[in-house]
Design a protein around this motif. Sequence first.
Motif, short mmCIF file in Angstrom:
data_model
loop_
_atom_site.label_atom_id
_atom_site.label_comp_id
_atom_site.label_asym_id
_atom_site.label_seq_id
_atom_site.Cartn_x
_atom_site.Cartn_y
_atom_site.Cartn_z
N LEU A 33 0.83 -1.21 0.00
CA LEU A 33 0.00 0.00 0.00
C LEU A 33 0.87 1.26 0.00
O LEU A 33 0.53 2.26 -0.62
CB LEU A 33 -0.92 0.01 1.23
CG LEU A 33 -2.01 -1.06 1.23
CD1 LEU A 33 -2.71 -1.11 2.59
CD2 LEU A 33 -3.03 -0.82 0.13
N MET A 34 2.01 1.17 0.68
CA MET A 34 2.91 2.32 0.75
C MET A 34 3.67 2.53 -0.56
O MET A 34 4.02 3.64 -0.92
CB MET A 34 3.92 2.15 1.89
CG MET A 34 3.34 2.33 3.27
SD MET A 34 2.63 3.97 3.51
CE MET A 34 4.11 4.99 3.60
N LYS A 35 3.93 1.43 -1.27
CA LYS A 35 4.72 1.52 -2.49
C LYS A 35 3.91 1.99 -3.69
O LYS A 35 4.44 2.61 -4.60
CB LYS A 35 5.27 0.12 -2.83
CG LYS A 35 6.72 -0.10 -2.44
CD LYS A 35 7.24 -1.28 -3.26
CE LYS A 35 8.15 -2.16 -2.43
NZ LYS A 35 8.24 -3.51 -3.00
N GLU A 51 -9.41 5.82 -4.85
CA GLU A 51 -8.88 4.49 -5.17
C GLU A 51 -8.53 3.73 -3.89
O GLU A 51 -8.84 2.54 -3.76
CB GLU A 51 -7.65 4.63 -6.08
CG GLU A 51 -7.14 3.27 -6.57
CD GLU A 51 -5.93 3.39 -7.49
OE1 GLU A 51 -5.32 4.48 -7.55
OE2 GLU A 51 -5.58 2.37 -8.11
N LEU A 52 -7.91 4.43 -2.94
CA LEU A 52 -7.55 3.78 -1.67
C LEU A 52 -8.82 3.27 -0.97
O LEU A 52 -8.85 2.14 -0.45
CB LEU A 52 -6.79 4.77 -0.78
CG LEU A 52 -6.44 4.29 0.63
CD1 LEU A 52 -5.61 3.01 0.60
CD2 LEU A 52 -5.68 5.37 1.40
N GLU A 53 -9.84 4.09 -0.98
CA GLU A 53 -11.10 3.69 -0.35
C GLU A 53 -11.65 2.43 -1.02
O GLU A 53 -12.08 1.49 -0.35
CB GLU A 53 -12.11 4.85 -0.46
CG GLU A 53 -13.43 4.56 0.22
CD GLU A 53 -14.33 5.79 0.30
OE1 GLU A 53 -14.03 6.81 -0.37
OE2 GLU A 53 -15.34 5.72 1.02
N ASN A 54 -11.61 2.40 -2.35
CA ASN A 54 -12.11 1.24 -3.09
C ASN A 54 -11.27 0.00 -2.81
O ASN A 54 -11.80 -1.11 -2.67
CB ASN A 54 -12.12 1.52 -4.59
CG ASN A 54 -13.15 2.58 -4.95
OD1 ASN A 54 -14.11 2.80 -4.23
ND2 ASN A 54 -12.93 3.26 -6.06
N VAL A 55 -9.96 0.19 -2.71
CA VAL A 55 -9.07 -0.93 -2.43
C VAL A 55 -9.37 -1.51 -1.04
O VAL A 55 -9.43 -2.72 -0.84
CB VAL A 55 -7.59 -0.49 -2.53
CG1 VAL A 55 -6.65 -1.49 -1.88
CG2 VAL A 55 -7.21 -0.27 -4.00
N MET A 56 -9.60 -0.63 -0.09
CA MET A 56 -9.90 -1.08 1.27
C MET A 56 -11.22 -1.84 1.31
O MET A 56 -11.34 -2.86 1.98
CB MET A 56 -9.94 0.11 2.23
CG MET A 56 -8.59 0.76 2.48
SD MET A 56 -7.37 -0.37 3.17
CE MET A 56 -8.06 -0.58 4.80
N GLU A 57 -12.19 -1.33 0.58
CA GLU A 57 -13.48 -2.01 0.58
C GLU A 57 -13.35 -3.38 -0.09
O GLU A 57 -13.91 -4.37 0.38
CB GLU A 57 -14.55 -1.15 -0.11
CG GLU A 57 -15.92 -1.80 0.01
CD GLU A 57 -17.07 -0.80 -0.10
OE1 GLU A 57 -16.85 0.30 -0.64
OE2 GLU A 57 -18.17 -1.16 0.35
N HIS A 58 -12.61 -3.41 -1.18
CA HIS A 58 -12.32 -4.66 -1.88
C HIS A 58 -11.72 -5.67 -0.90
O HIS A 58 -12.14 -6.82 -0.81
CB HIS A 58 -11.35 -4.34 -3.03
CG HIS A 58 -10.85 -5.52 -3.81
ND1 HIS A 58 -9.76 -6.25 -3.42
CD2 HIS A 58 -11.27 -6.07 -4.97
CE1 HIS A 58 -9.54 -7.20 -4.31
NE2 HIS A 58 -10.45 -7.11 -5.27
N ALA A 59 -10.76 -5.21 -0.11
CA ALA A 59 -10.10 -6.09 0.85
C ALA A 59 -11.08 -6.61 1.90
O ALA A 59 -11.01 -7.78 2.30
CB ALA A 59 -8.94 -5.34 1.53
N PHE A 60 -12.00 -5.75 2.31
CA PHE A 60 -12.99 -6.18 3.30
C PHE A 60 -13.88 -7.29 2.76
O PHE A 60 -14.29 -8.18 3.50
CB PHE A 60 -13.86 -5.00 3.75
CG PHE A 60 -13.39 -4.40 5.03
CD1 PHE A 60 -12.31 -3.54 5.03
CD2 PHE A 60 -14.00 -4.72 6.23
CE1 PHE A 60 -11.85 -2.99 6.22
CE2 PHE A 60 -13.54 -4.18 7.43
CZ PHE A 60 -12.47 -3.32 7.42
#
Length: 323
Positions: free
Chosen positions: A195-197, A206-215
């Motif tokens: 996530l940092m890279k 995009e970060l929000e979508n990625v986090m939701e995807h992960a959930f």
Amino acid sequence: INKLAQVDTSVLIRGESGTGKELVAKAIHMNGPRKDERFVAVNCSAIPEALIESEFFGHEKGAFTGADGRKIGKFQYADGGTLFLDEIGDISPALQVKLLRALQEQRFTPVGANREVEVNVRIVAATNRNLEEMIKKGEFREDLFYRLNVLPIFLPPLRERKDDVLALVEHFLQKFNGTYGAKIQGVADEARELLMKYNWPGNIRELENVMEHAFVIESGARITPASLPDSIRGLSRSGKSAVASDNQGADGKENISYAINLNNLDFQNQKEEFEKHFIISALKVFNGRINQTALHANIPKKTLLRKLEKYGLTAKDYQDDGD
Ligand SMILES: Nc1ncnc2c1ncn2[C@@H]1O[C@H](COP(=O)(O)OP(=O)(O)O)[C@@H](O)[C@H]1O
Ligand SMILES: [Mg+2]
């Protein structure tokens, strides 16, 4: 934002798509004296040119073909409150003149009307385009720019504020634990590193979508690389951000697939996301070369350059320098 909220001056918010411009506009509204009145958002790039004047200022019955009733425009609808003009860089010079006049006088004439309407609106505008450059090319009126830009706010892209990534991850962990019923306690080290890279071309959205995807994907108590989308994991493979996943097609040629984000089905948004992903992918294929990309993707070079500016992309970032 609290200070900005107390006054009535126009605010111009600059920043790439997904950096939080609309959120900031709402915060300005909600923290000020107009908070009990309407916050009306207009996406200037989503309205067809022929309808935009009527969308802003309303029209009389019969003002033009198809105007079968009287219509209240967004300016009037927002009376007493805040009008958020998103993608302000996308309005035509003709409308810029009318907008400037409406802002200066807080009065306007609905299309086809012979009366003026007086309103009291606070204007918050936003754009990810380079308005100074547009002024030089005669595409954006300087007087309108100064009128809007009284209080400028710049929201930097997420890749330039990587320190915020983990705080935002924490924020979205809490948010989605609420939405999905608490289940994820943290992020595994390898996932955190990815996530940092990553360079976040779609920024906080995009970060929000990625986090939701992960959930949705993760069944354990921590977010692991396996629950992150390919675009994020692709980084470790190619050494740079890949927003699309690559694979070999049946004809042996490279295919690029783009995953539609089902958590945000806003059409305009999806179209822009797709456009951005497409352009990045094409640039990678042609090694960041504008002329070749324009030629092979069948986009006029001028349009391609405008899109690059719109999405804050730099062609040479997609040169394959062998890493
Ligand atoms: N500082 C922030 N903290 C939490 N969420 C944020 C923040 N900034 C933006 N977001 C979220 O990111 C998404 C994109 O924000 P938005 O305001 O629509 O961006 P823009 O208008 O610049 O495209 C929204 O879902 C918003 O709630
Ligand atoms: Mg927006």
